[in-house]
Motif scaffolding. Sequence first.
Motif, PDB file in Angstrom:
ATOM      1  N   UNK A   5       1.059  -1.347   0.102  1.00 53.63           N
ATOM      2  CA  UNK A   5       0.036   0.172  -0.338  1.00 53.63           C
ATOM      3  C   UNK A   5       1.273   1.396   0.122  1.00 53.63           C
ATOM      4  N   UNK A   6       1.949   1.291   0.649  1.00 56.13           N
ATOM      5  CA  UNK A   6       2.779   2.451   1.300  1.00 56.13           C
ATOM      6  C   UNK A   6       4.352   1.997   1.197  1.00 56.13           C
ATOM      7  N   UNK A   7       5.302   2.674   0.260  1.00 50.55           N
ATOM      8  CA  UNK A   7       6.723   3.091   0.532  1.00 50.55           C
ATOM      9  C   UNK A   7       6.960   3.626   1.667  1.00 50.55           C
ATOM     10  N   UNK A   8       7.842   3.332   2.321  1.00 46.53           N
ATOM     11  CA  UNK A   8       8.429   4.535   2.935  1.00 46.53           C
ATOM     12  C   UNK A   8      10.258   4.411   2.230  1.00 46.53           C
ATOM     13  N   UNK A   9      10.309   5.816   2.418  1.00 44.05           N
ATOM     14  CA  UNK A   9      11.736   5.606   2.069  1.00 44.05           C
ATOM     15  C   UNK A   9      12.459   6.168   3.633  1.00 44.05           C
ATOM     16  N   UNK A 119      12.750   5.717  -8.835  1.00 37.75           N
ATOM     17  CA  UNK A 119      11.380   5.473  -8.827  1.00 37.75           C
ATOM     18  C   UNK A 119      10.499   6.048 -10.380  1.00 37.75           C
ATOM     19  N   UNK A 120       9.783   5.236 -10.559  1.00 42.29           N
ATOM     20  CA  UNK A 120       8.995   5.138 -11.937  1.00 42.29           C
ATOM     21  C   UNK A 120       7.572   5.308 -11.471  1.00 42.29           C
ATOM     22  N   UNK A 121       7.003   6.459 -11.855  1.00 47.39           N
ATOM     23  CA  UNK A 121       5.087   6.165 -11.695  1.00 47.39           C
ATOM     24  C   UNK A 121       5.436   4.605 -12.904  1.00 47.39           C
ATOM     25  N   UNK A 122       3.626   3.790 -12.648  1.00 44.00           N
ATOM     26  CA  UNK A 122       3.623   2.881 -13.059  1.00 44.00           C
ATOM     27  C   UNK A 122       2.303   2.445 -12.784  1.00 44.00           C
ATOM     28  N   UNK A 123       1.634   2.118 -13.958  1.00 41.46           N
ATOM     29  CA  UNK A 123      -0.138   1.802 -13.112  1.00 41.46           C
ATOM     30  C   UNK A 123      -0.782   2.470 -11.828  1.00 41.46           C
ATOM     31  N   UNK A 124      -1.065   3.795 -12.445  1.00 45.41           N
ATOM     32  CA  UNK A 124      -1.256   4.639 -10.613  1.00 45.41           C
ATOM     33  C   UNK A 124      -0.414   4.588 -10.021  1.00 45.41           C
ATOM     34  N   UNK A 125       0.230   3.878  -9.311  1.00 47.08           N
ATOM     35  CA  UNK A 125       1.490   3.819  -8.377  1.00 47.08           C
ATOM     36  C   UNK A 125       3.191   3.904  -8.981  1.00 47.08           C
ATOM     37  N   UNK A 137      16.899  -4.409  -6.213  1.00 44.31           N
ATOM     38  CA  UNK A 137      15.384  -5.533  -6.446  1.00 44.31           C
ATOM     39  C   UNK A 137      14.163  -4.286  -6.351  1.00 44.31           C
ATOM     40  N   UNK A 138      12.978  -5.085  -7.169  1.00 47.31           N
ATOM     41  CA  UNK A 138      12.075  -2.842  -7.209  1.00 47.31           C
ATOM     42  C   UNK A 138      10.722  -3.991  -6.272  1.00 47.31           C
ATOM     43  N   UNK A 139       9.933  -2.767  -5.783  1.00 51.87           N
ATOM     44  CA  UNK A 139       8.691  -2.941  -5.060  1.00 51.87           C
ATOM     45  C   UNK A 139       7.758  -2.185  -6.104  1.00 51.87           C
ATOM     46  N   UNK A 140       6.617  -2.328  -5.671  1.00 55.44           N
ATOM     47  CA  UNK A 140       4.834  -1.944  -6.265  1.00 55.44           C
ATOM     48  C   UNK A 140       4.230  -0.949  -5.155  1.00 55.44           C
ATOM     49  N   UNK A 141       4.358   0.581  -5.175  1.00 55.50           N
ATOM     50  CA  UNK A 141       3.579   0.889  -4.423  1.00 55.50           C
ATOM     51  C   UNK A 141       2.686   2.128  -4.776  1.00 55.50           C
ATOM     52  N   UNK A 142       1.378   1.711  -4.023  1.00 51.97           N
ATOM     53  CA  UNK A 142       0.632   2.650  -3.905  1.00 51.97           C
ATOM     54  C   UNK A 142       0.441   3.724  -4.262  1.00 51.97           C
ATOM     55  N   UNK A 143       1.525   4.216  -2.928  1.00 49.32           N
ATOM     56  CA  UNK A 143       2.077   5.008  -2.275  1.00 49.32           C
ATOM     57  C   UNK A 143       2.995   5.221  -1.607  1.00 49.32           C
TER      58      UNK A 143
END
Length: 351
Positions: A5-9, A119-125, A137-143
Amino acid sequence: MEQFDIVVVGGGPAGATFARIAGENRKILLLDQNGRPKPCGGLLSPDAQKALARFEITLPKEILVDPQIFAVKTIDLATWKERHYQRMYINLDREKFDLWLRSILPPGVEQVCGRCCSIRRQGGGFLVGYSAGGSLHTVFAKQLVGADGAGSVVRSQCFGPLKTRRYVAIQQWFLAKDVATRPFYSCIFDPETTDCCAWTIHKDEYLIYGGAFAPKSCRAQFERQKEKLRQYGFPFGEPVKTEACLVLRPKSPKSFCCGGDGVFLIGEAAGFISPSSLEGISSAINSAVALCESLGEPDPHRAYFQKTRSLRWKLLLKNIKCLGMYQPFFRSLVMASGITSIRLFGEGKAR
Ligand SMILES: Cc1cc2nc3c(=O)[nH]c(=O)nc-3n(C[C@H](O)[C@H](O)[C@H](O)COP(=O)(O)OP(=O)(O)OC[C@H]3O[C@@H](n4cnc5c(N)ncnc54)[C@H](O)[C@@H]3O)c2cc1C
């Protein structure tokens, strides 16, 4: 690819606080490039104590260091004048403080030791790339939440540079027995070397001497000021450690960036730090709380901007206090007046 849901850096006070309070009912990844302790004075101000008290949190004694501090000695190297003022700080081991904040997260928050690099935008996330253990590594974050401090990668990749004042903070650690001064917290002003401030703080067997300097000639000015302090009565020996980092000093509304379009900035990544004292832990915690409270709102960006309005004003108004602290003429007036200062035992009497 794992989705969150959220990735916090960033897992400093801002990121760790946000993950703790927002992580109960969301899938959160907290990404921190552990192992590089943040150079810091490690003083928990009354505002930061209050921010923690809102959660009925108390501090374990393992993260405290000697001595505890309830006054500051202000030294003006332009006039060689000193004044003491009451200040209620808690003296901490900053590295242990951050580790402790990250140790009290809800079990659902996943913590990864890695450095965010893309950080890249993709598919609304967002596709968030990070390096860990020698691989990417790569993960998907909604926010996405940028809590990665003054030099925020999230801020620079998503919003560009912040219009704020930048300094390089340099700190050196000495064995306190070699410096042989009273274990007192001092705040040092020296307009010849910096228009910001410097400090000495004892931490158990160490004395830290640090200051914030204009980036261009930071090391030379640090050494110059250290030499002046030697003459003043700080017999610094060989440092056991030298550390440096960027520190921001907000001066106008443009010195802050709360984020936009699914990316939120908190703590110093958003520019939240006091321009007068460089105290930033309270703003980090308070902005994390404001963001958590905003996420459930129909327009979370608007809500977060509104909820941090008083924080931004508070920080900007500290620029007025800066006049009395940093403008040499006003500072000498304030110090000469002795207003709100502590009169030392025996002061003004022939001994
Ligand atoms: C020398 C100095 C002394 C200070 N003394 C005090 C003090 O005594 N009291 C006080 O209240 N404030 C002090 N401050 C200010 C305070 O340290 C900061 O304002 C505060 O730490 C900000 O918290 P934060 O969580 O926003 O950012 P930070 O504490 O900077 O935390 C950012 C985190 O993000 C991580 N990170 C950064 N980039 C990445 C990346 N690309 N990928 C993954 N992780 C990343 C870092 O490892 C770090 O853990 C001082 C600042 C300096 C420079």
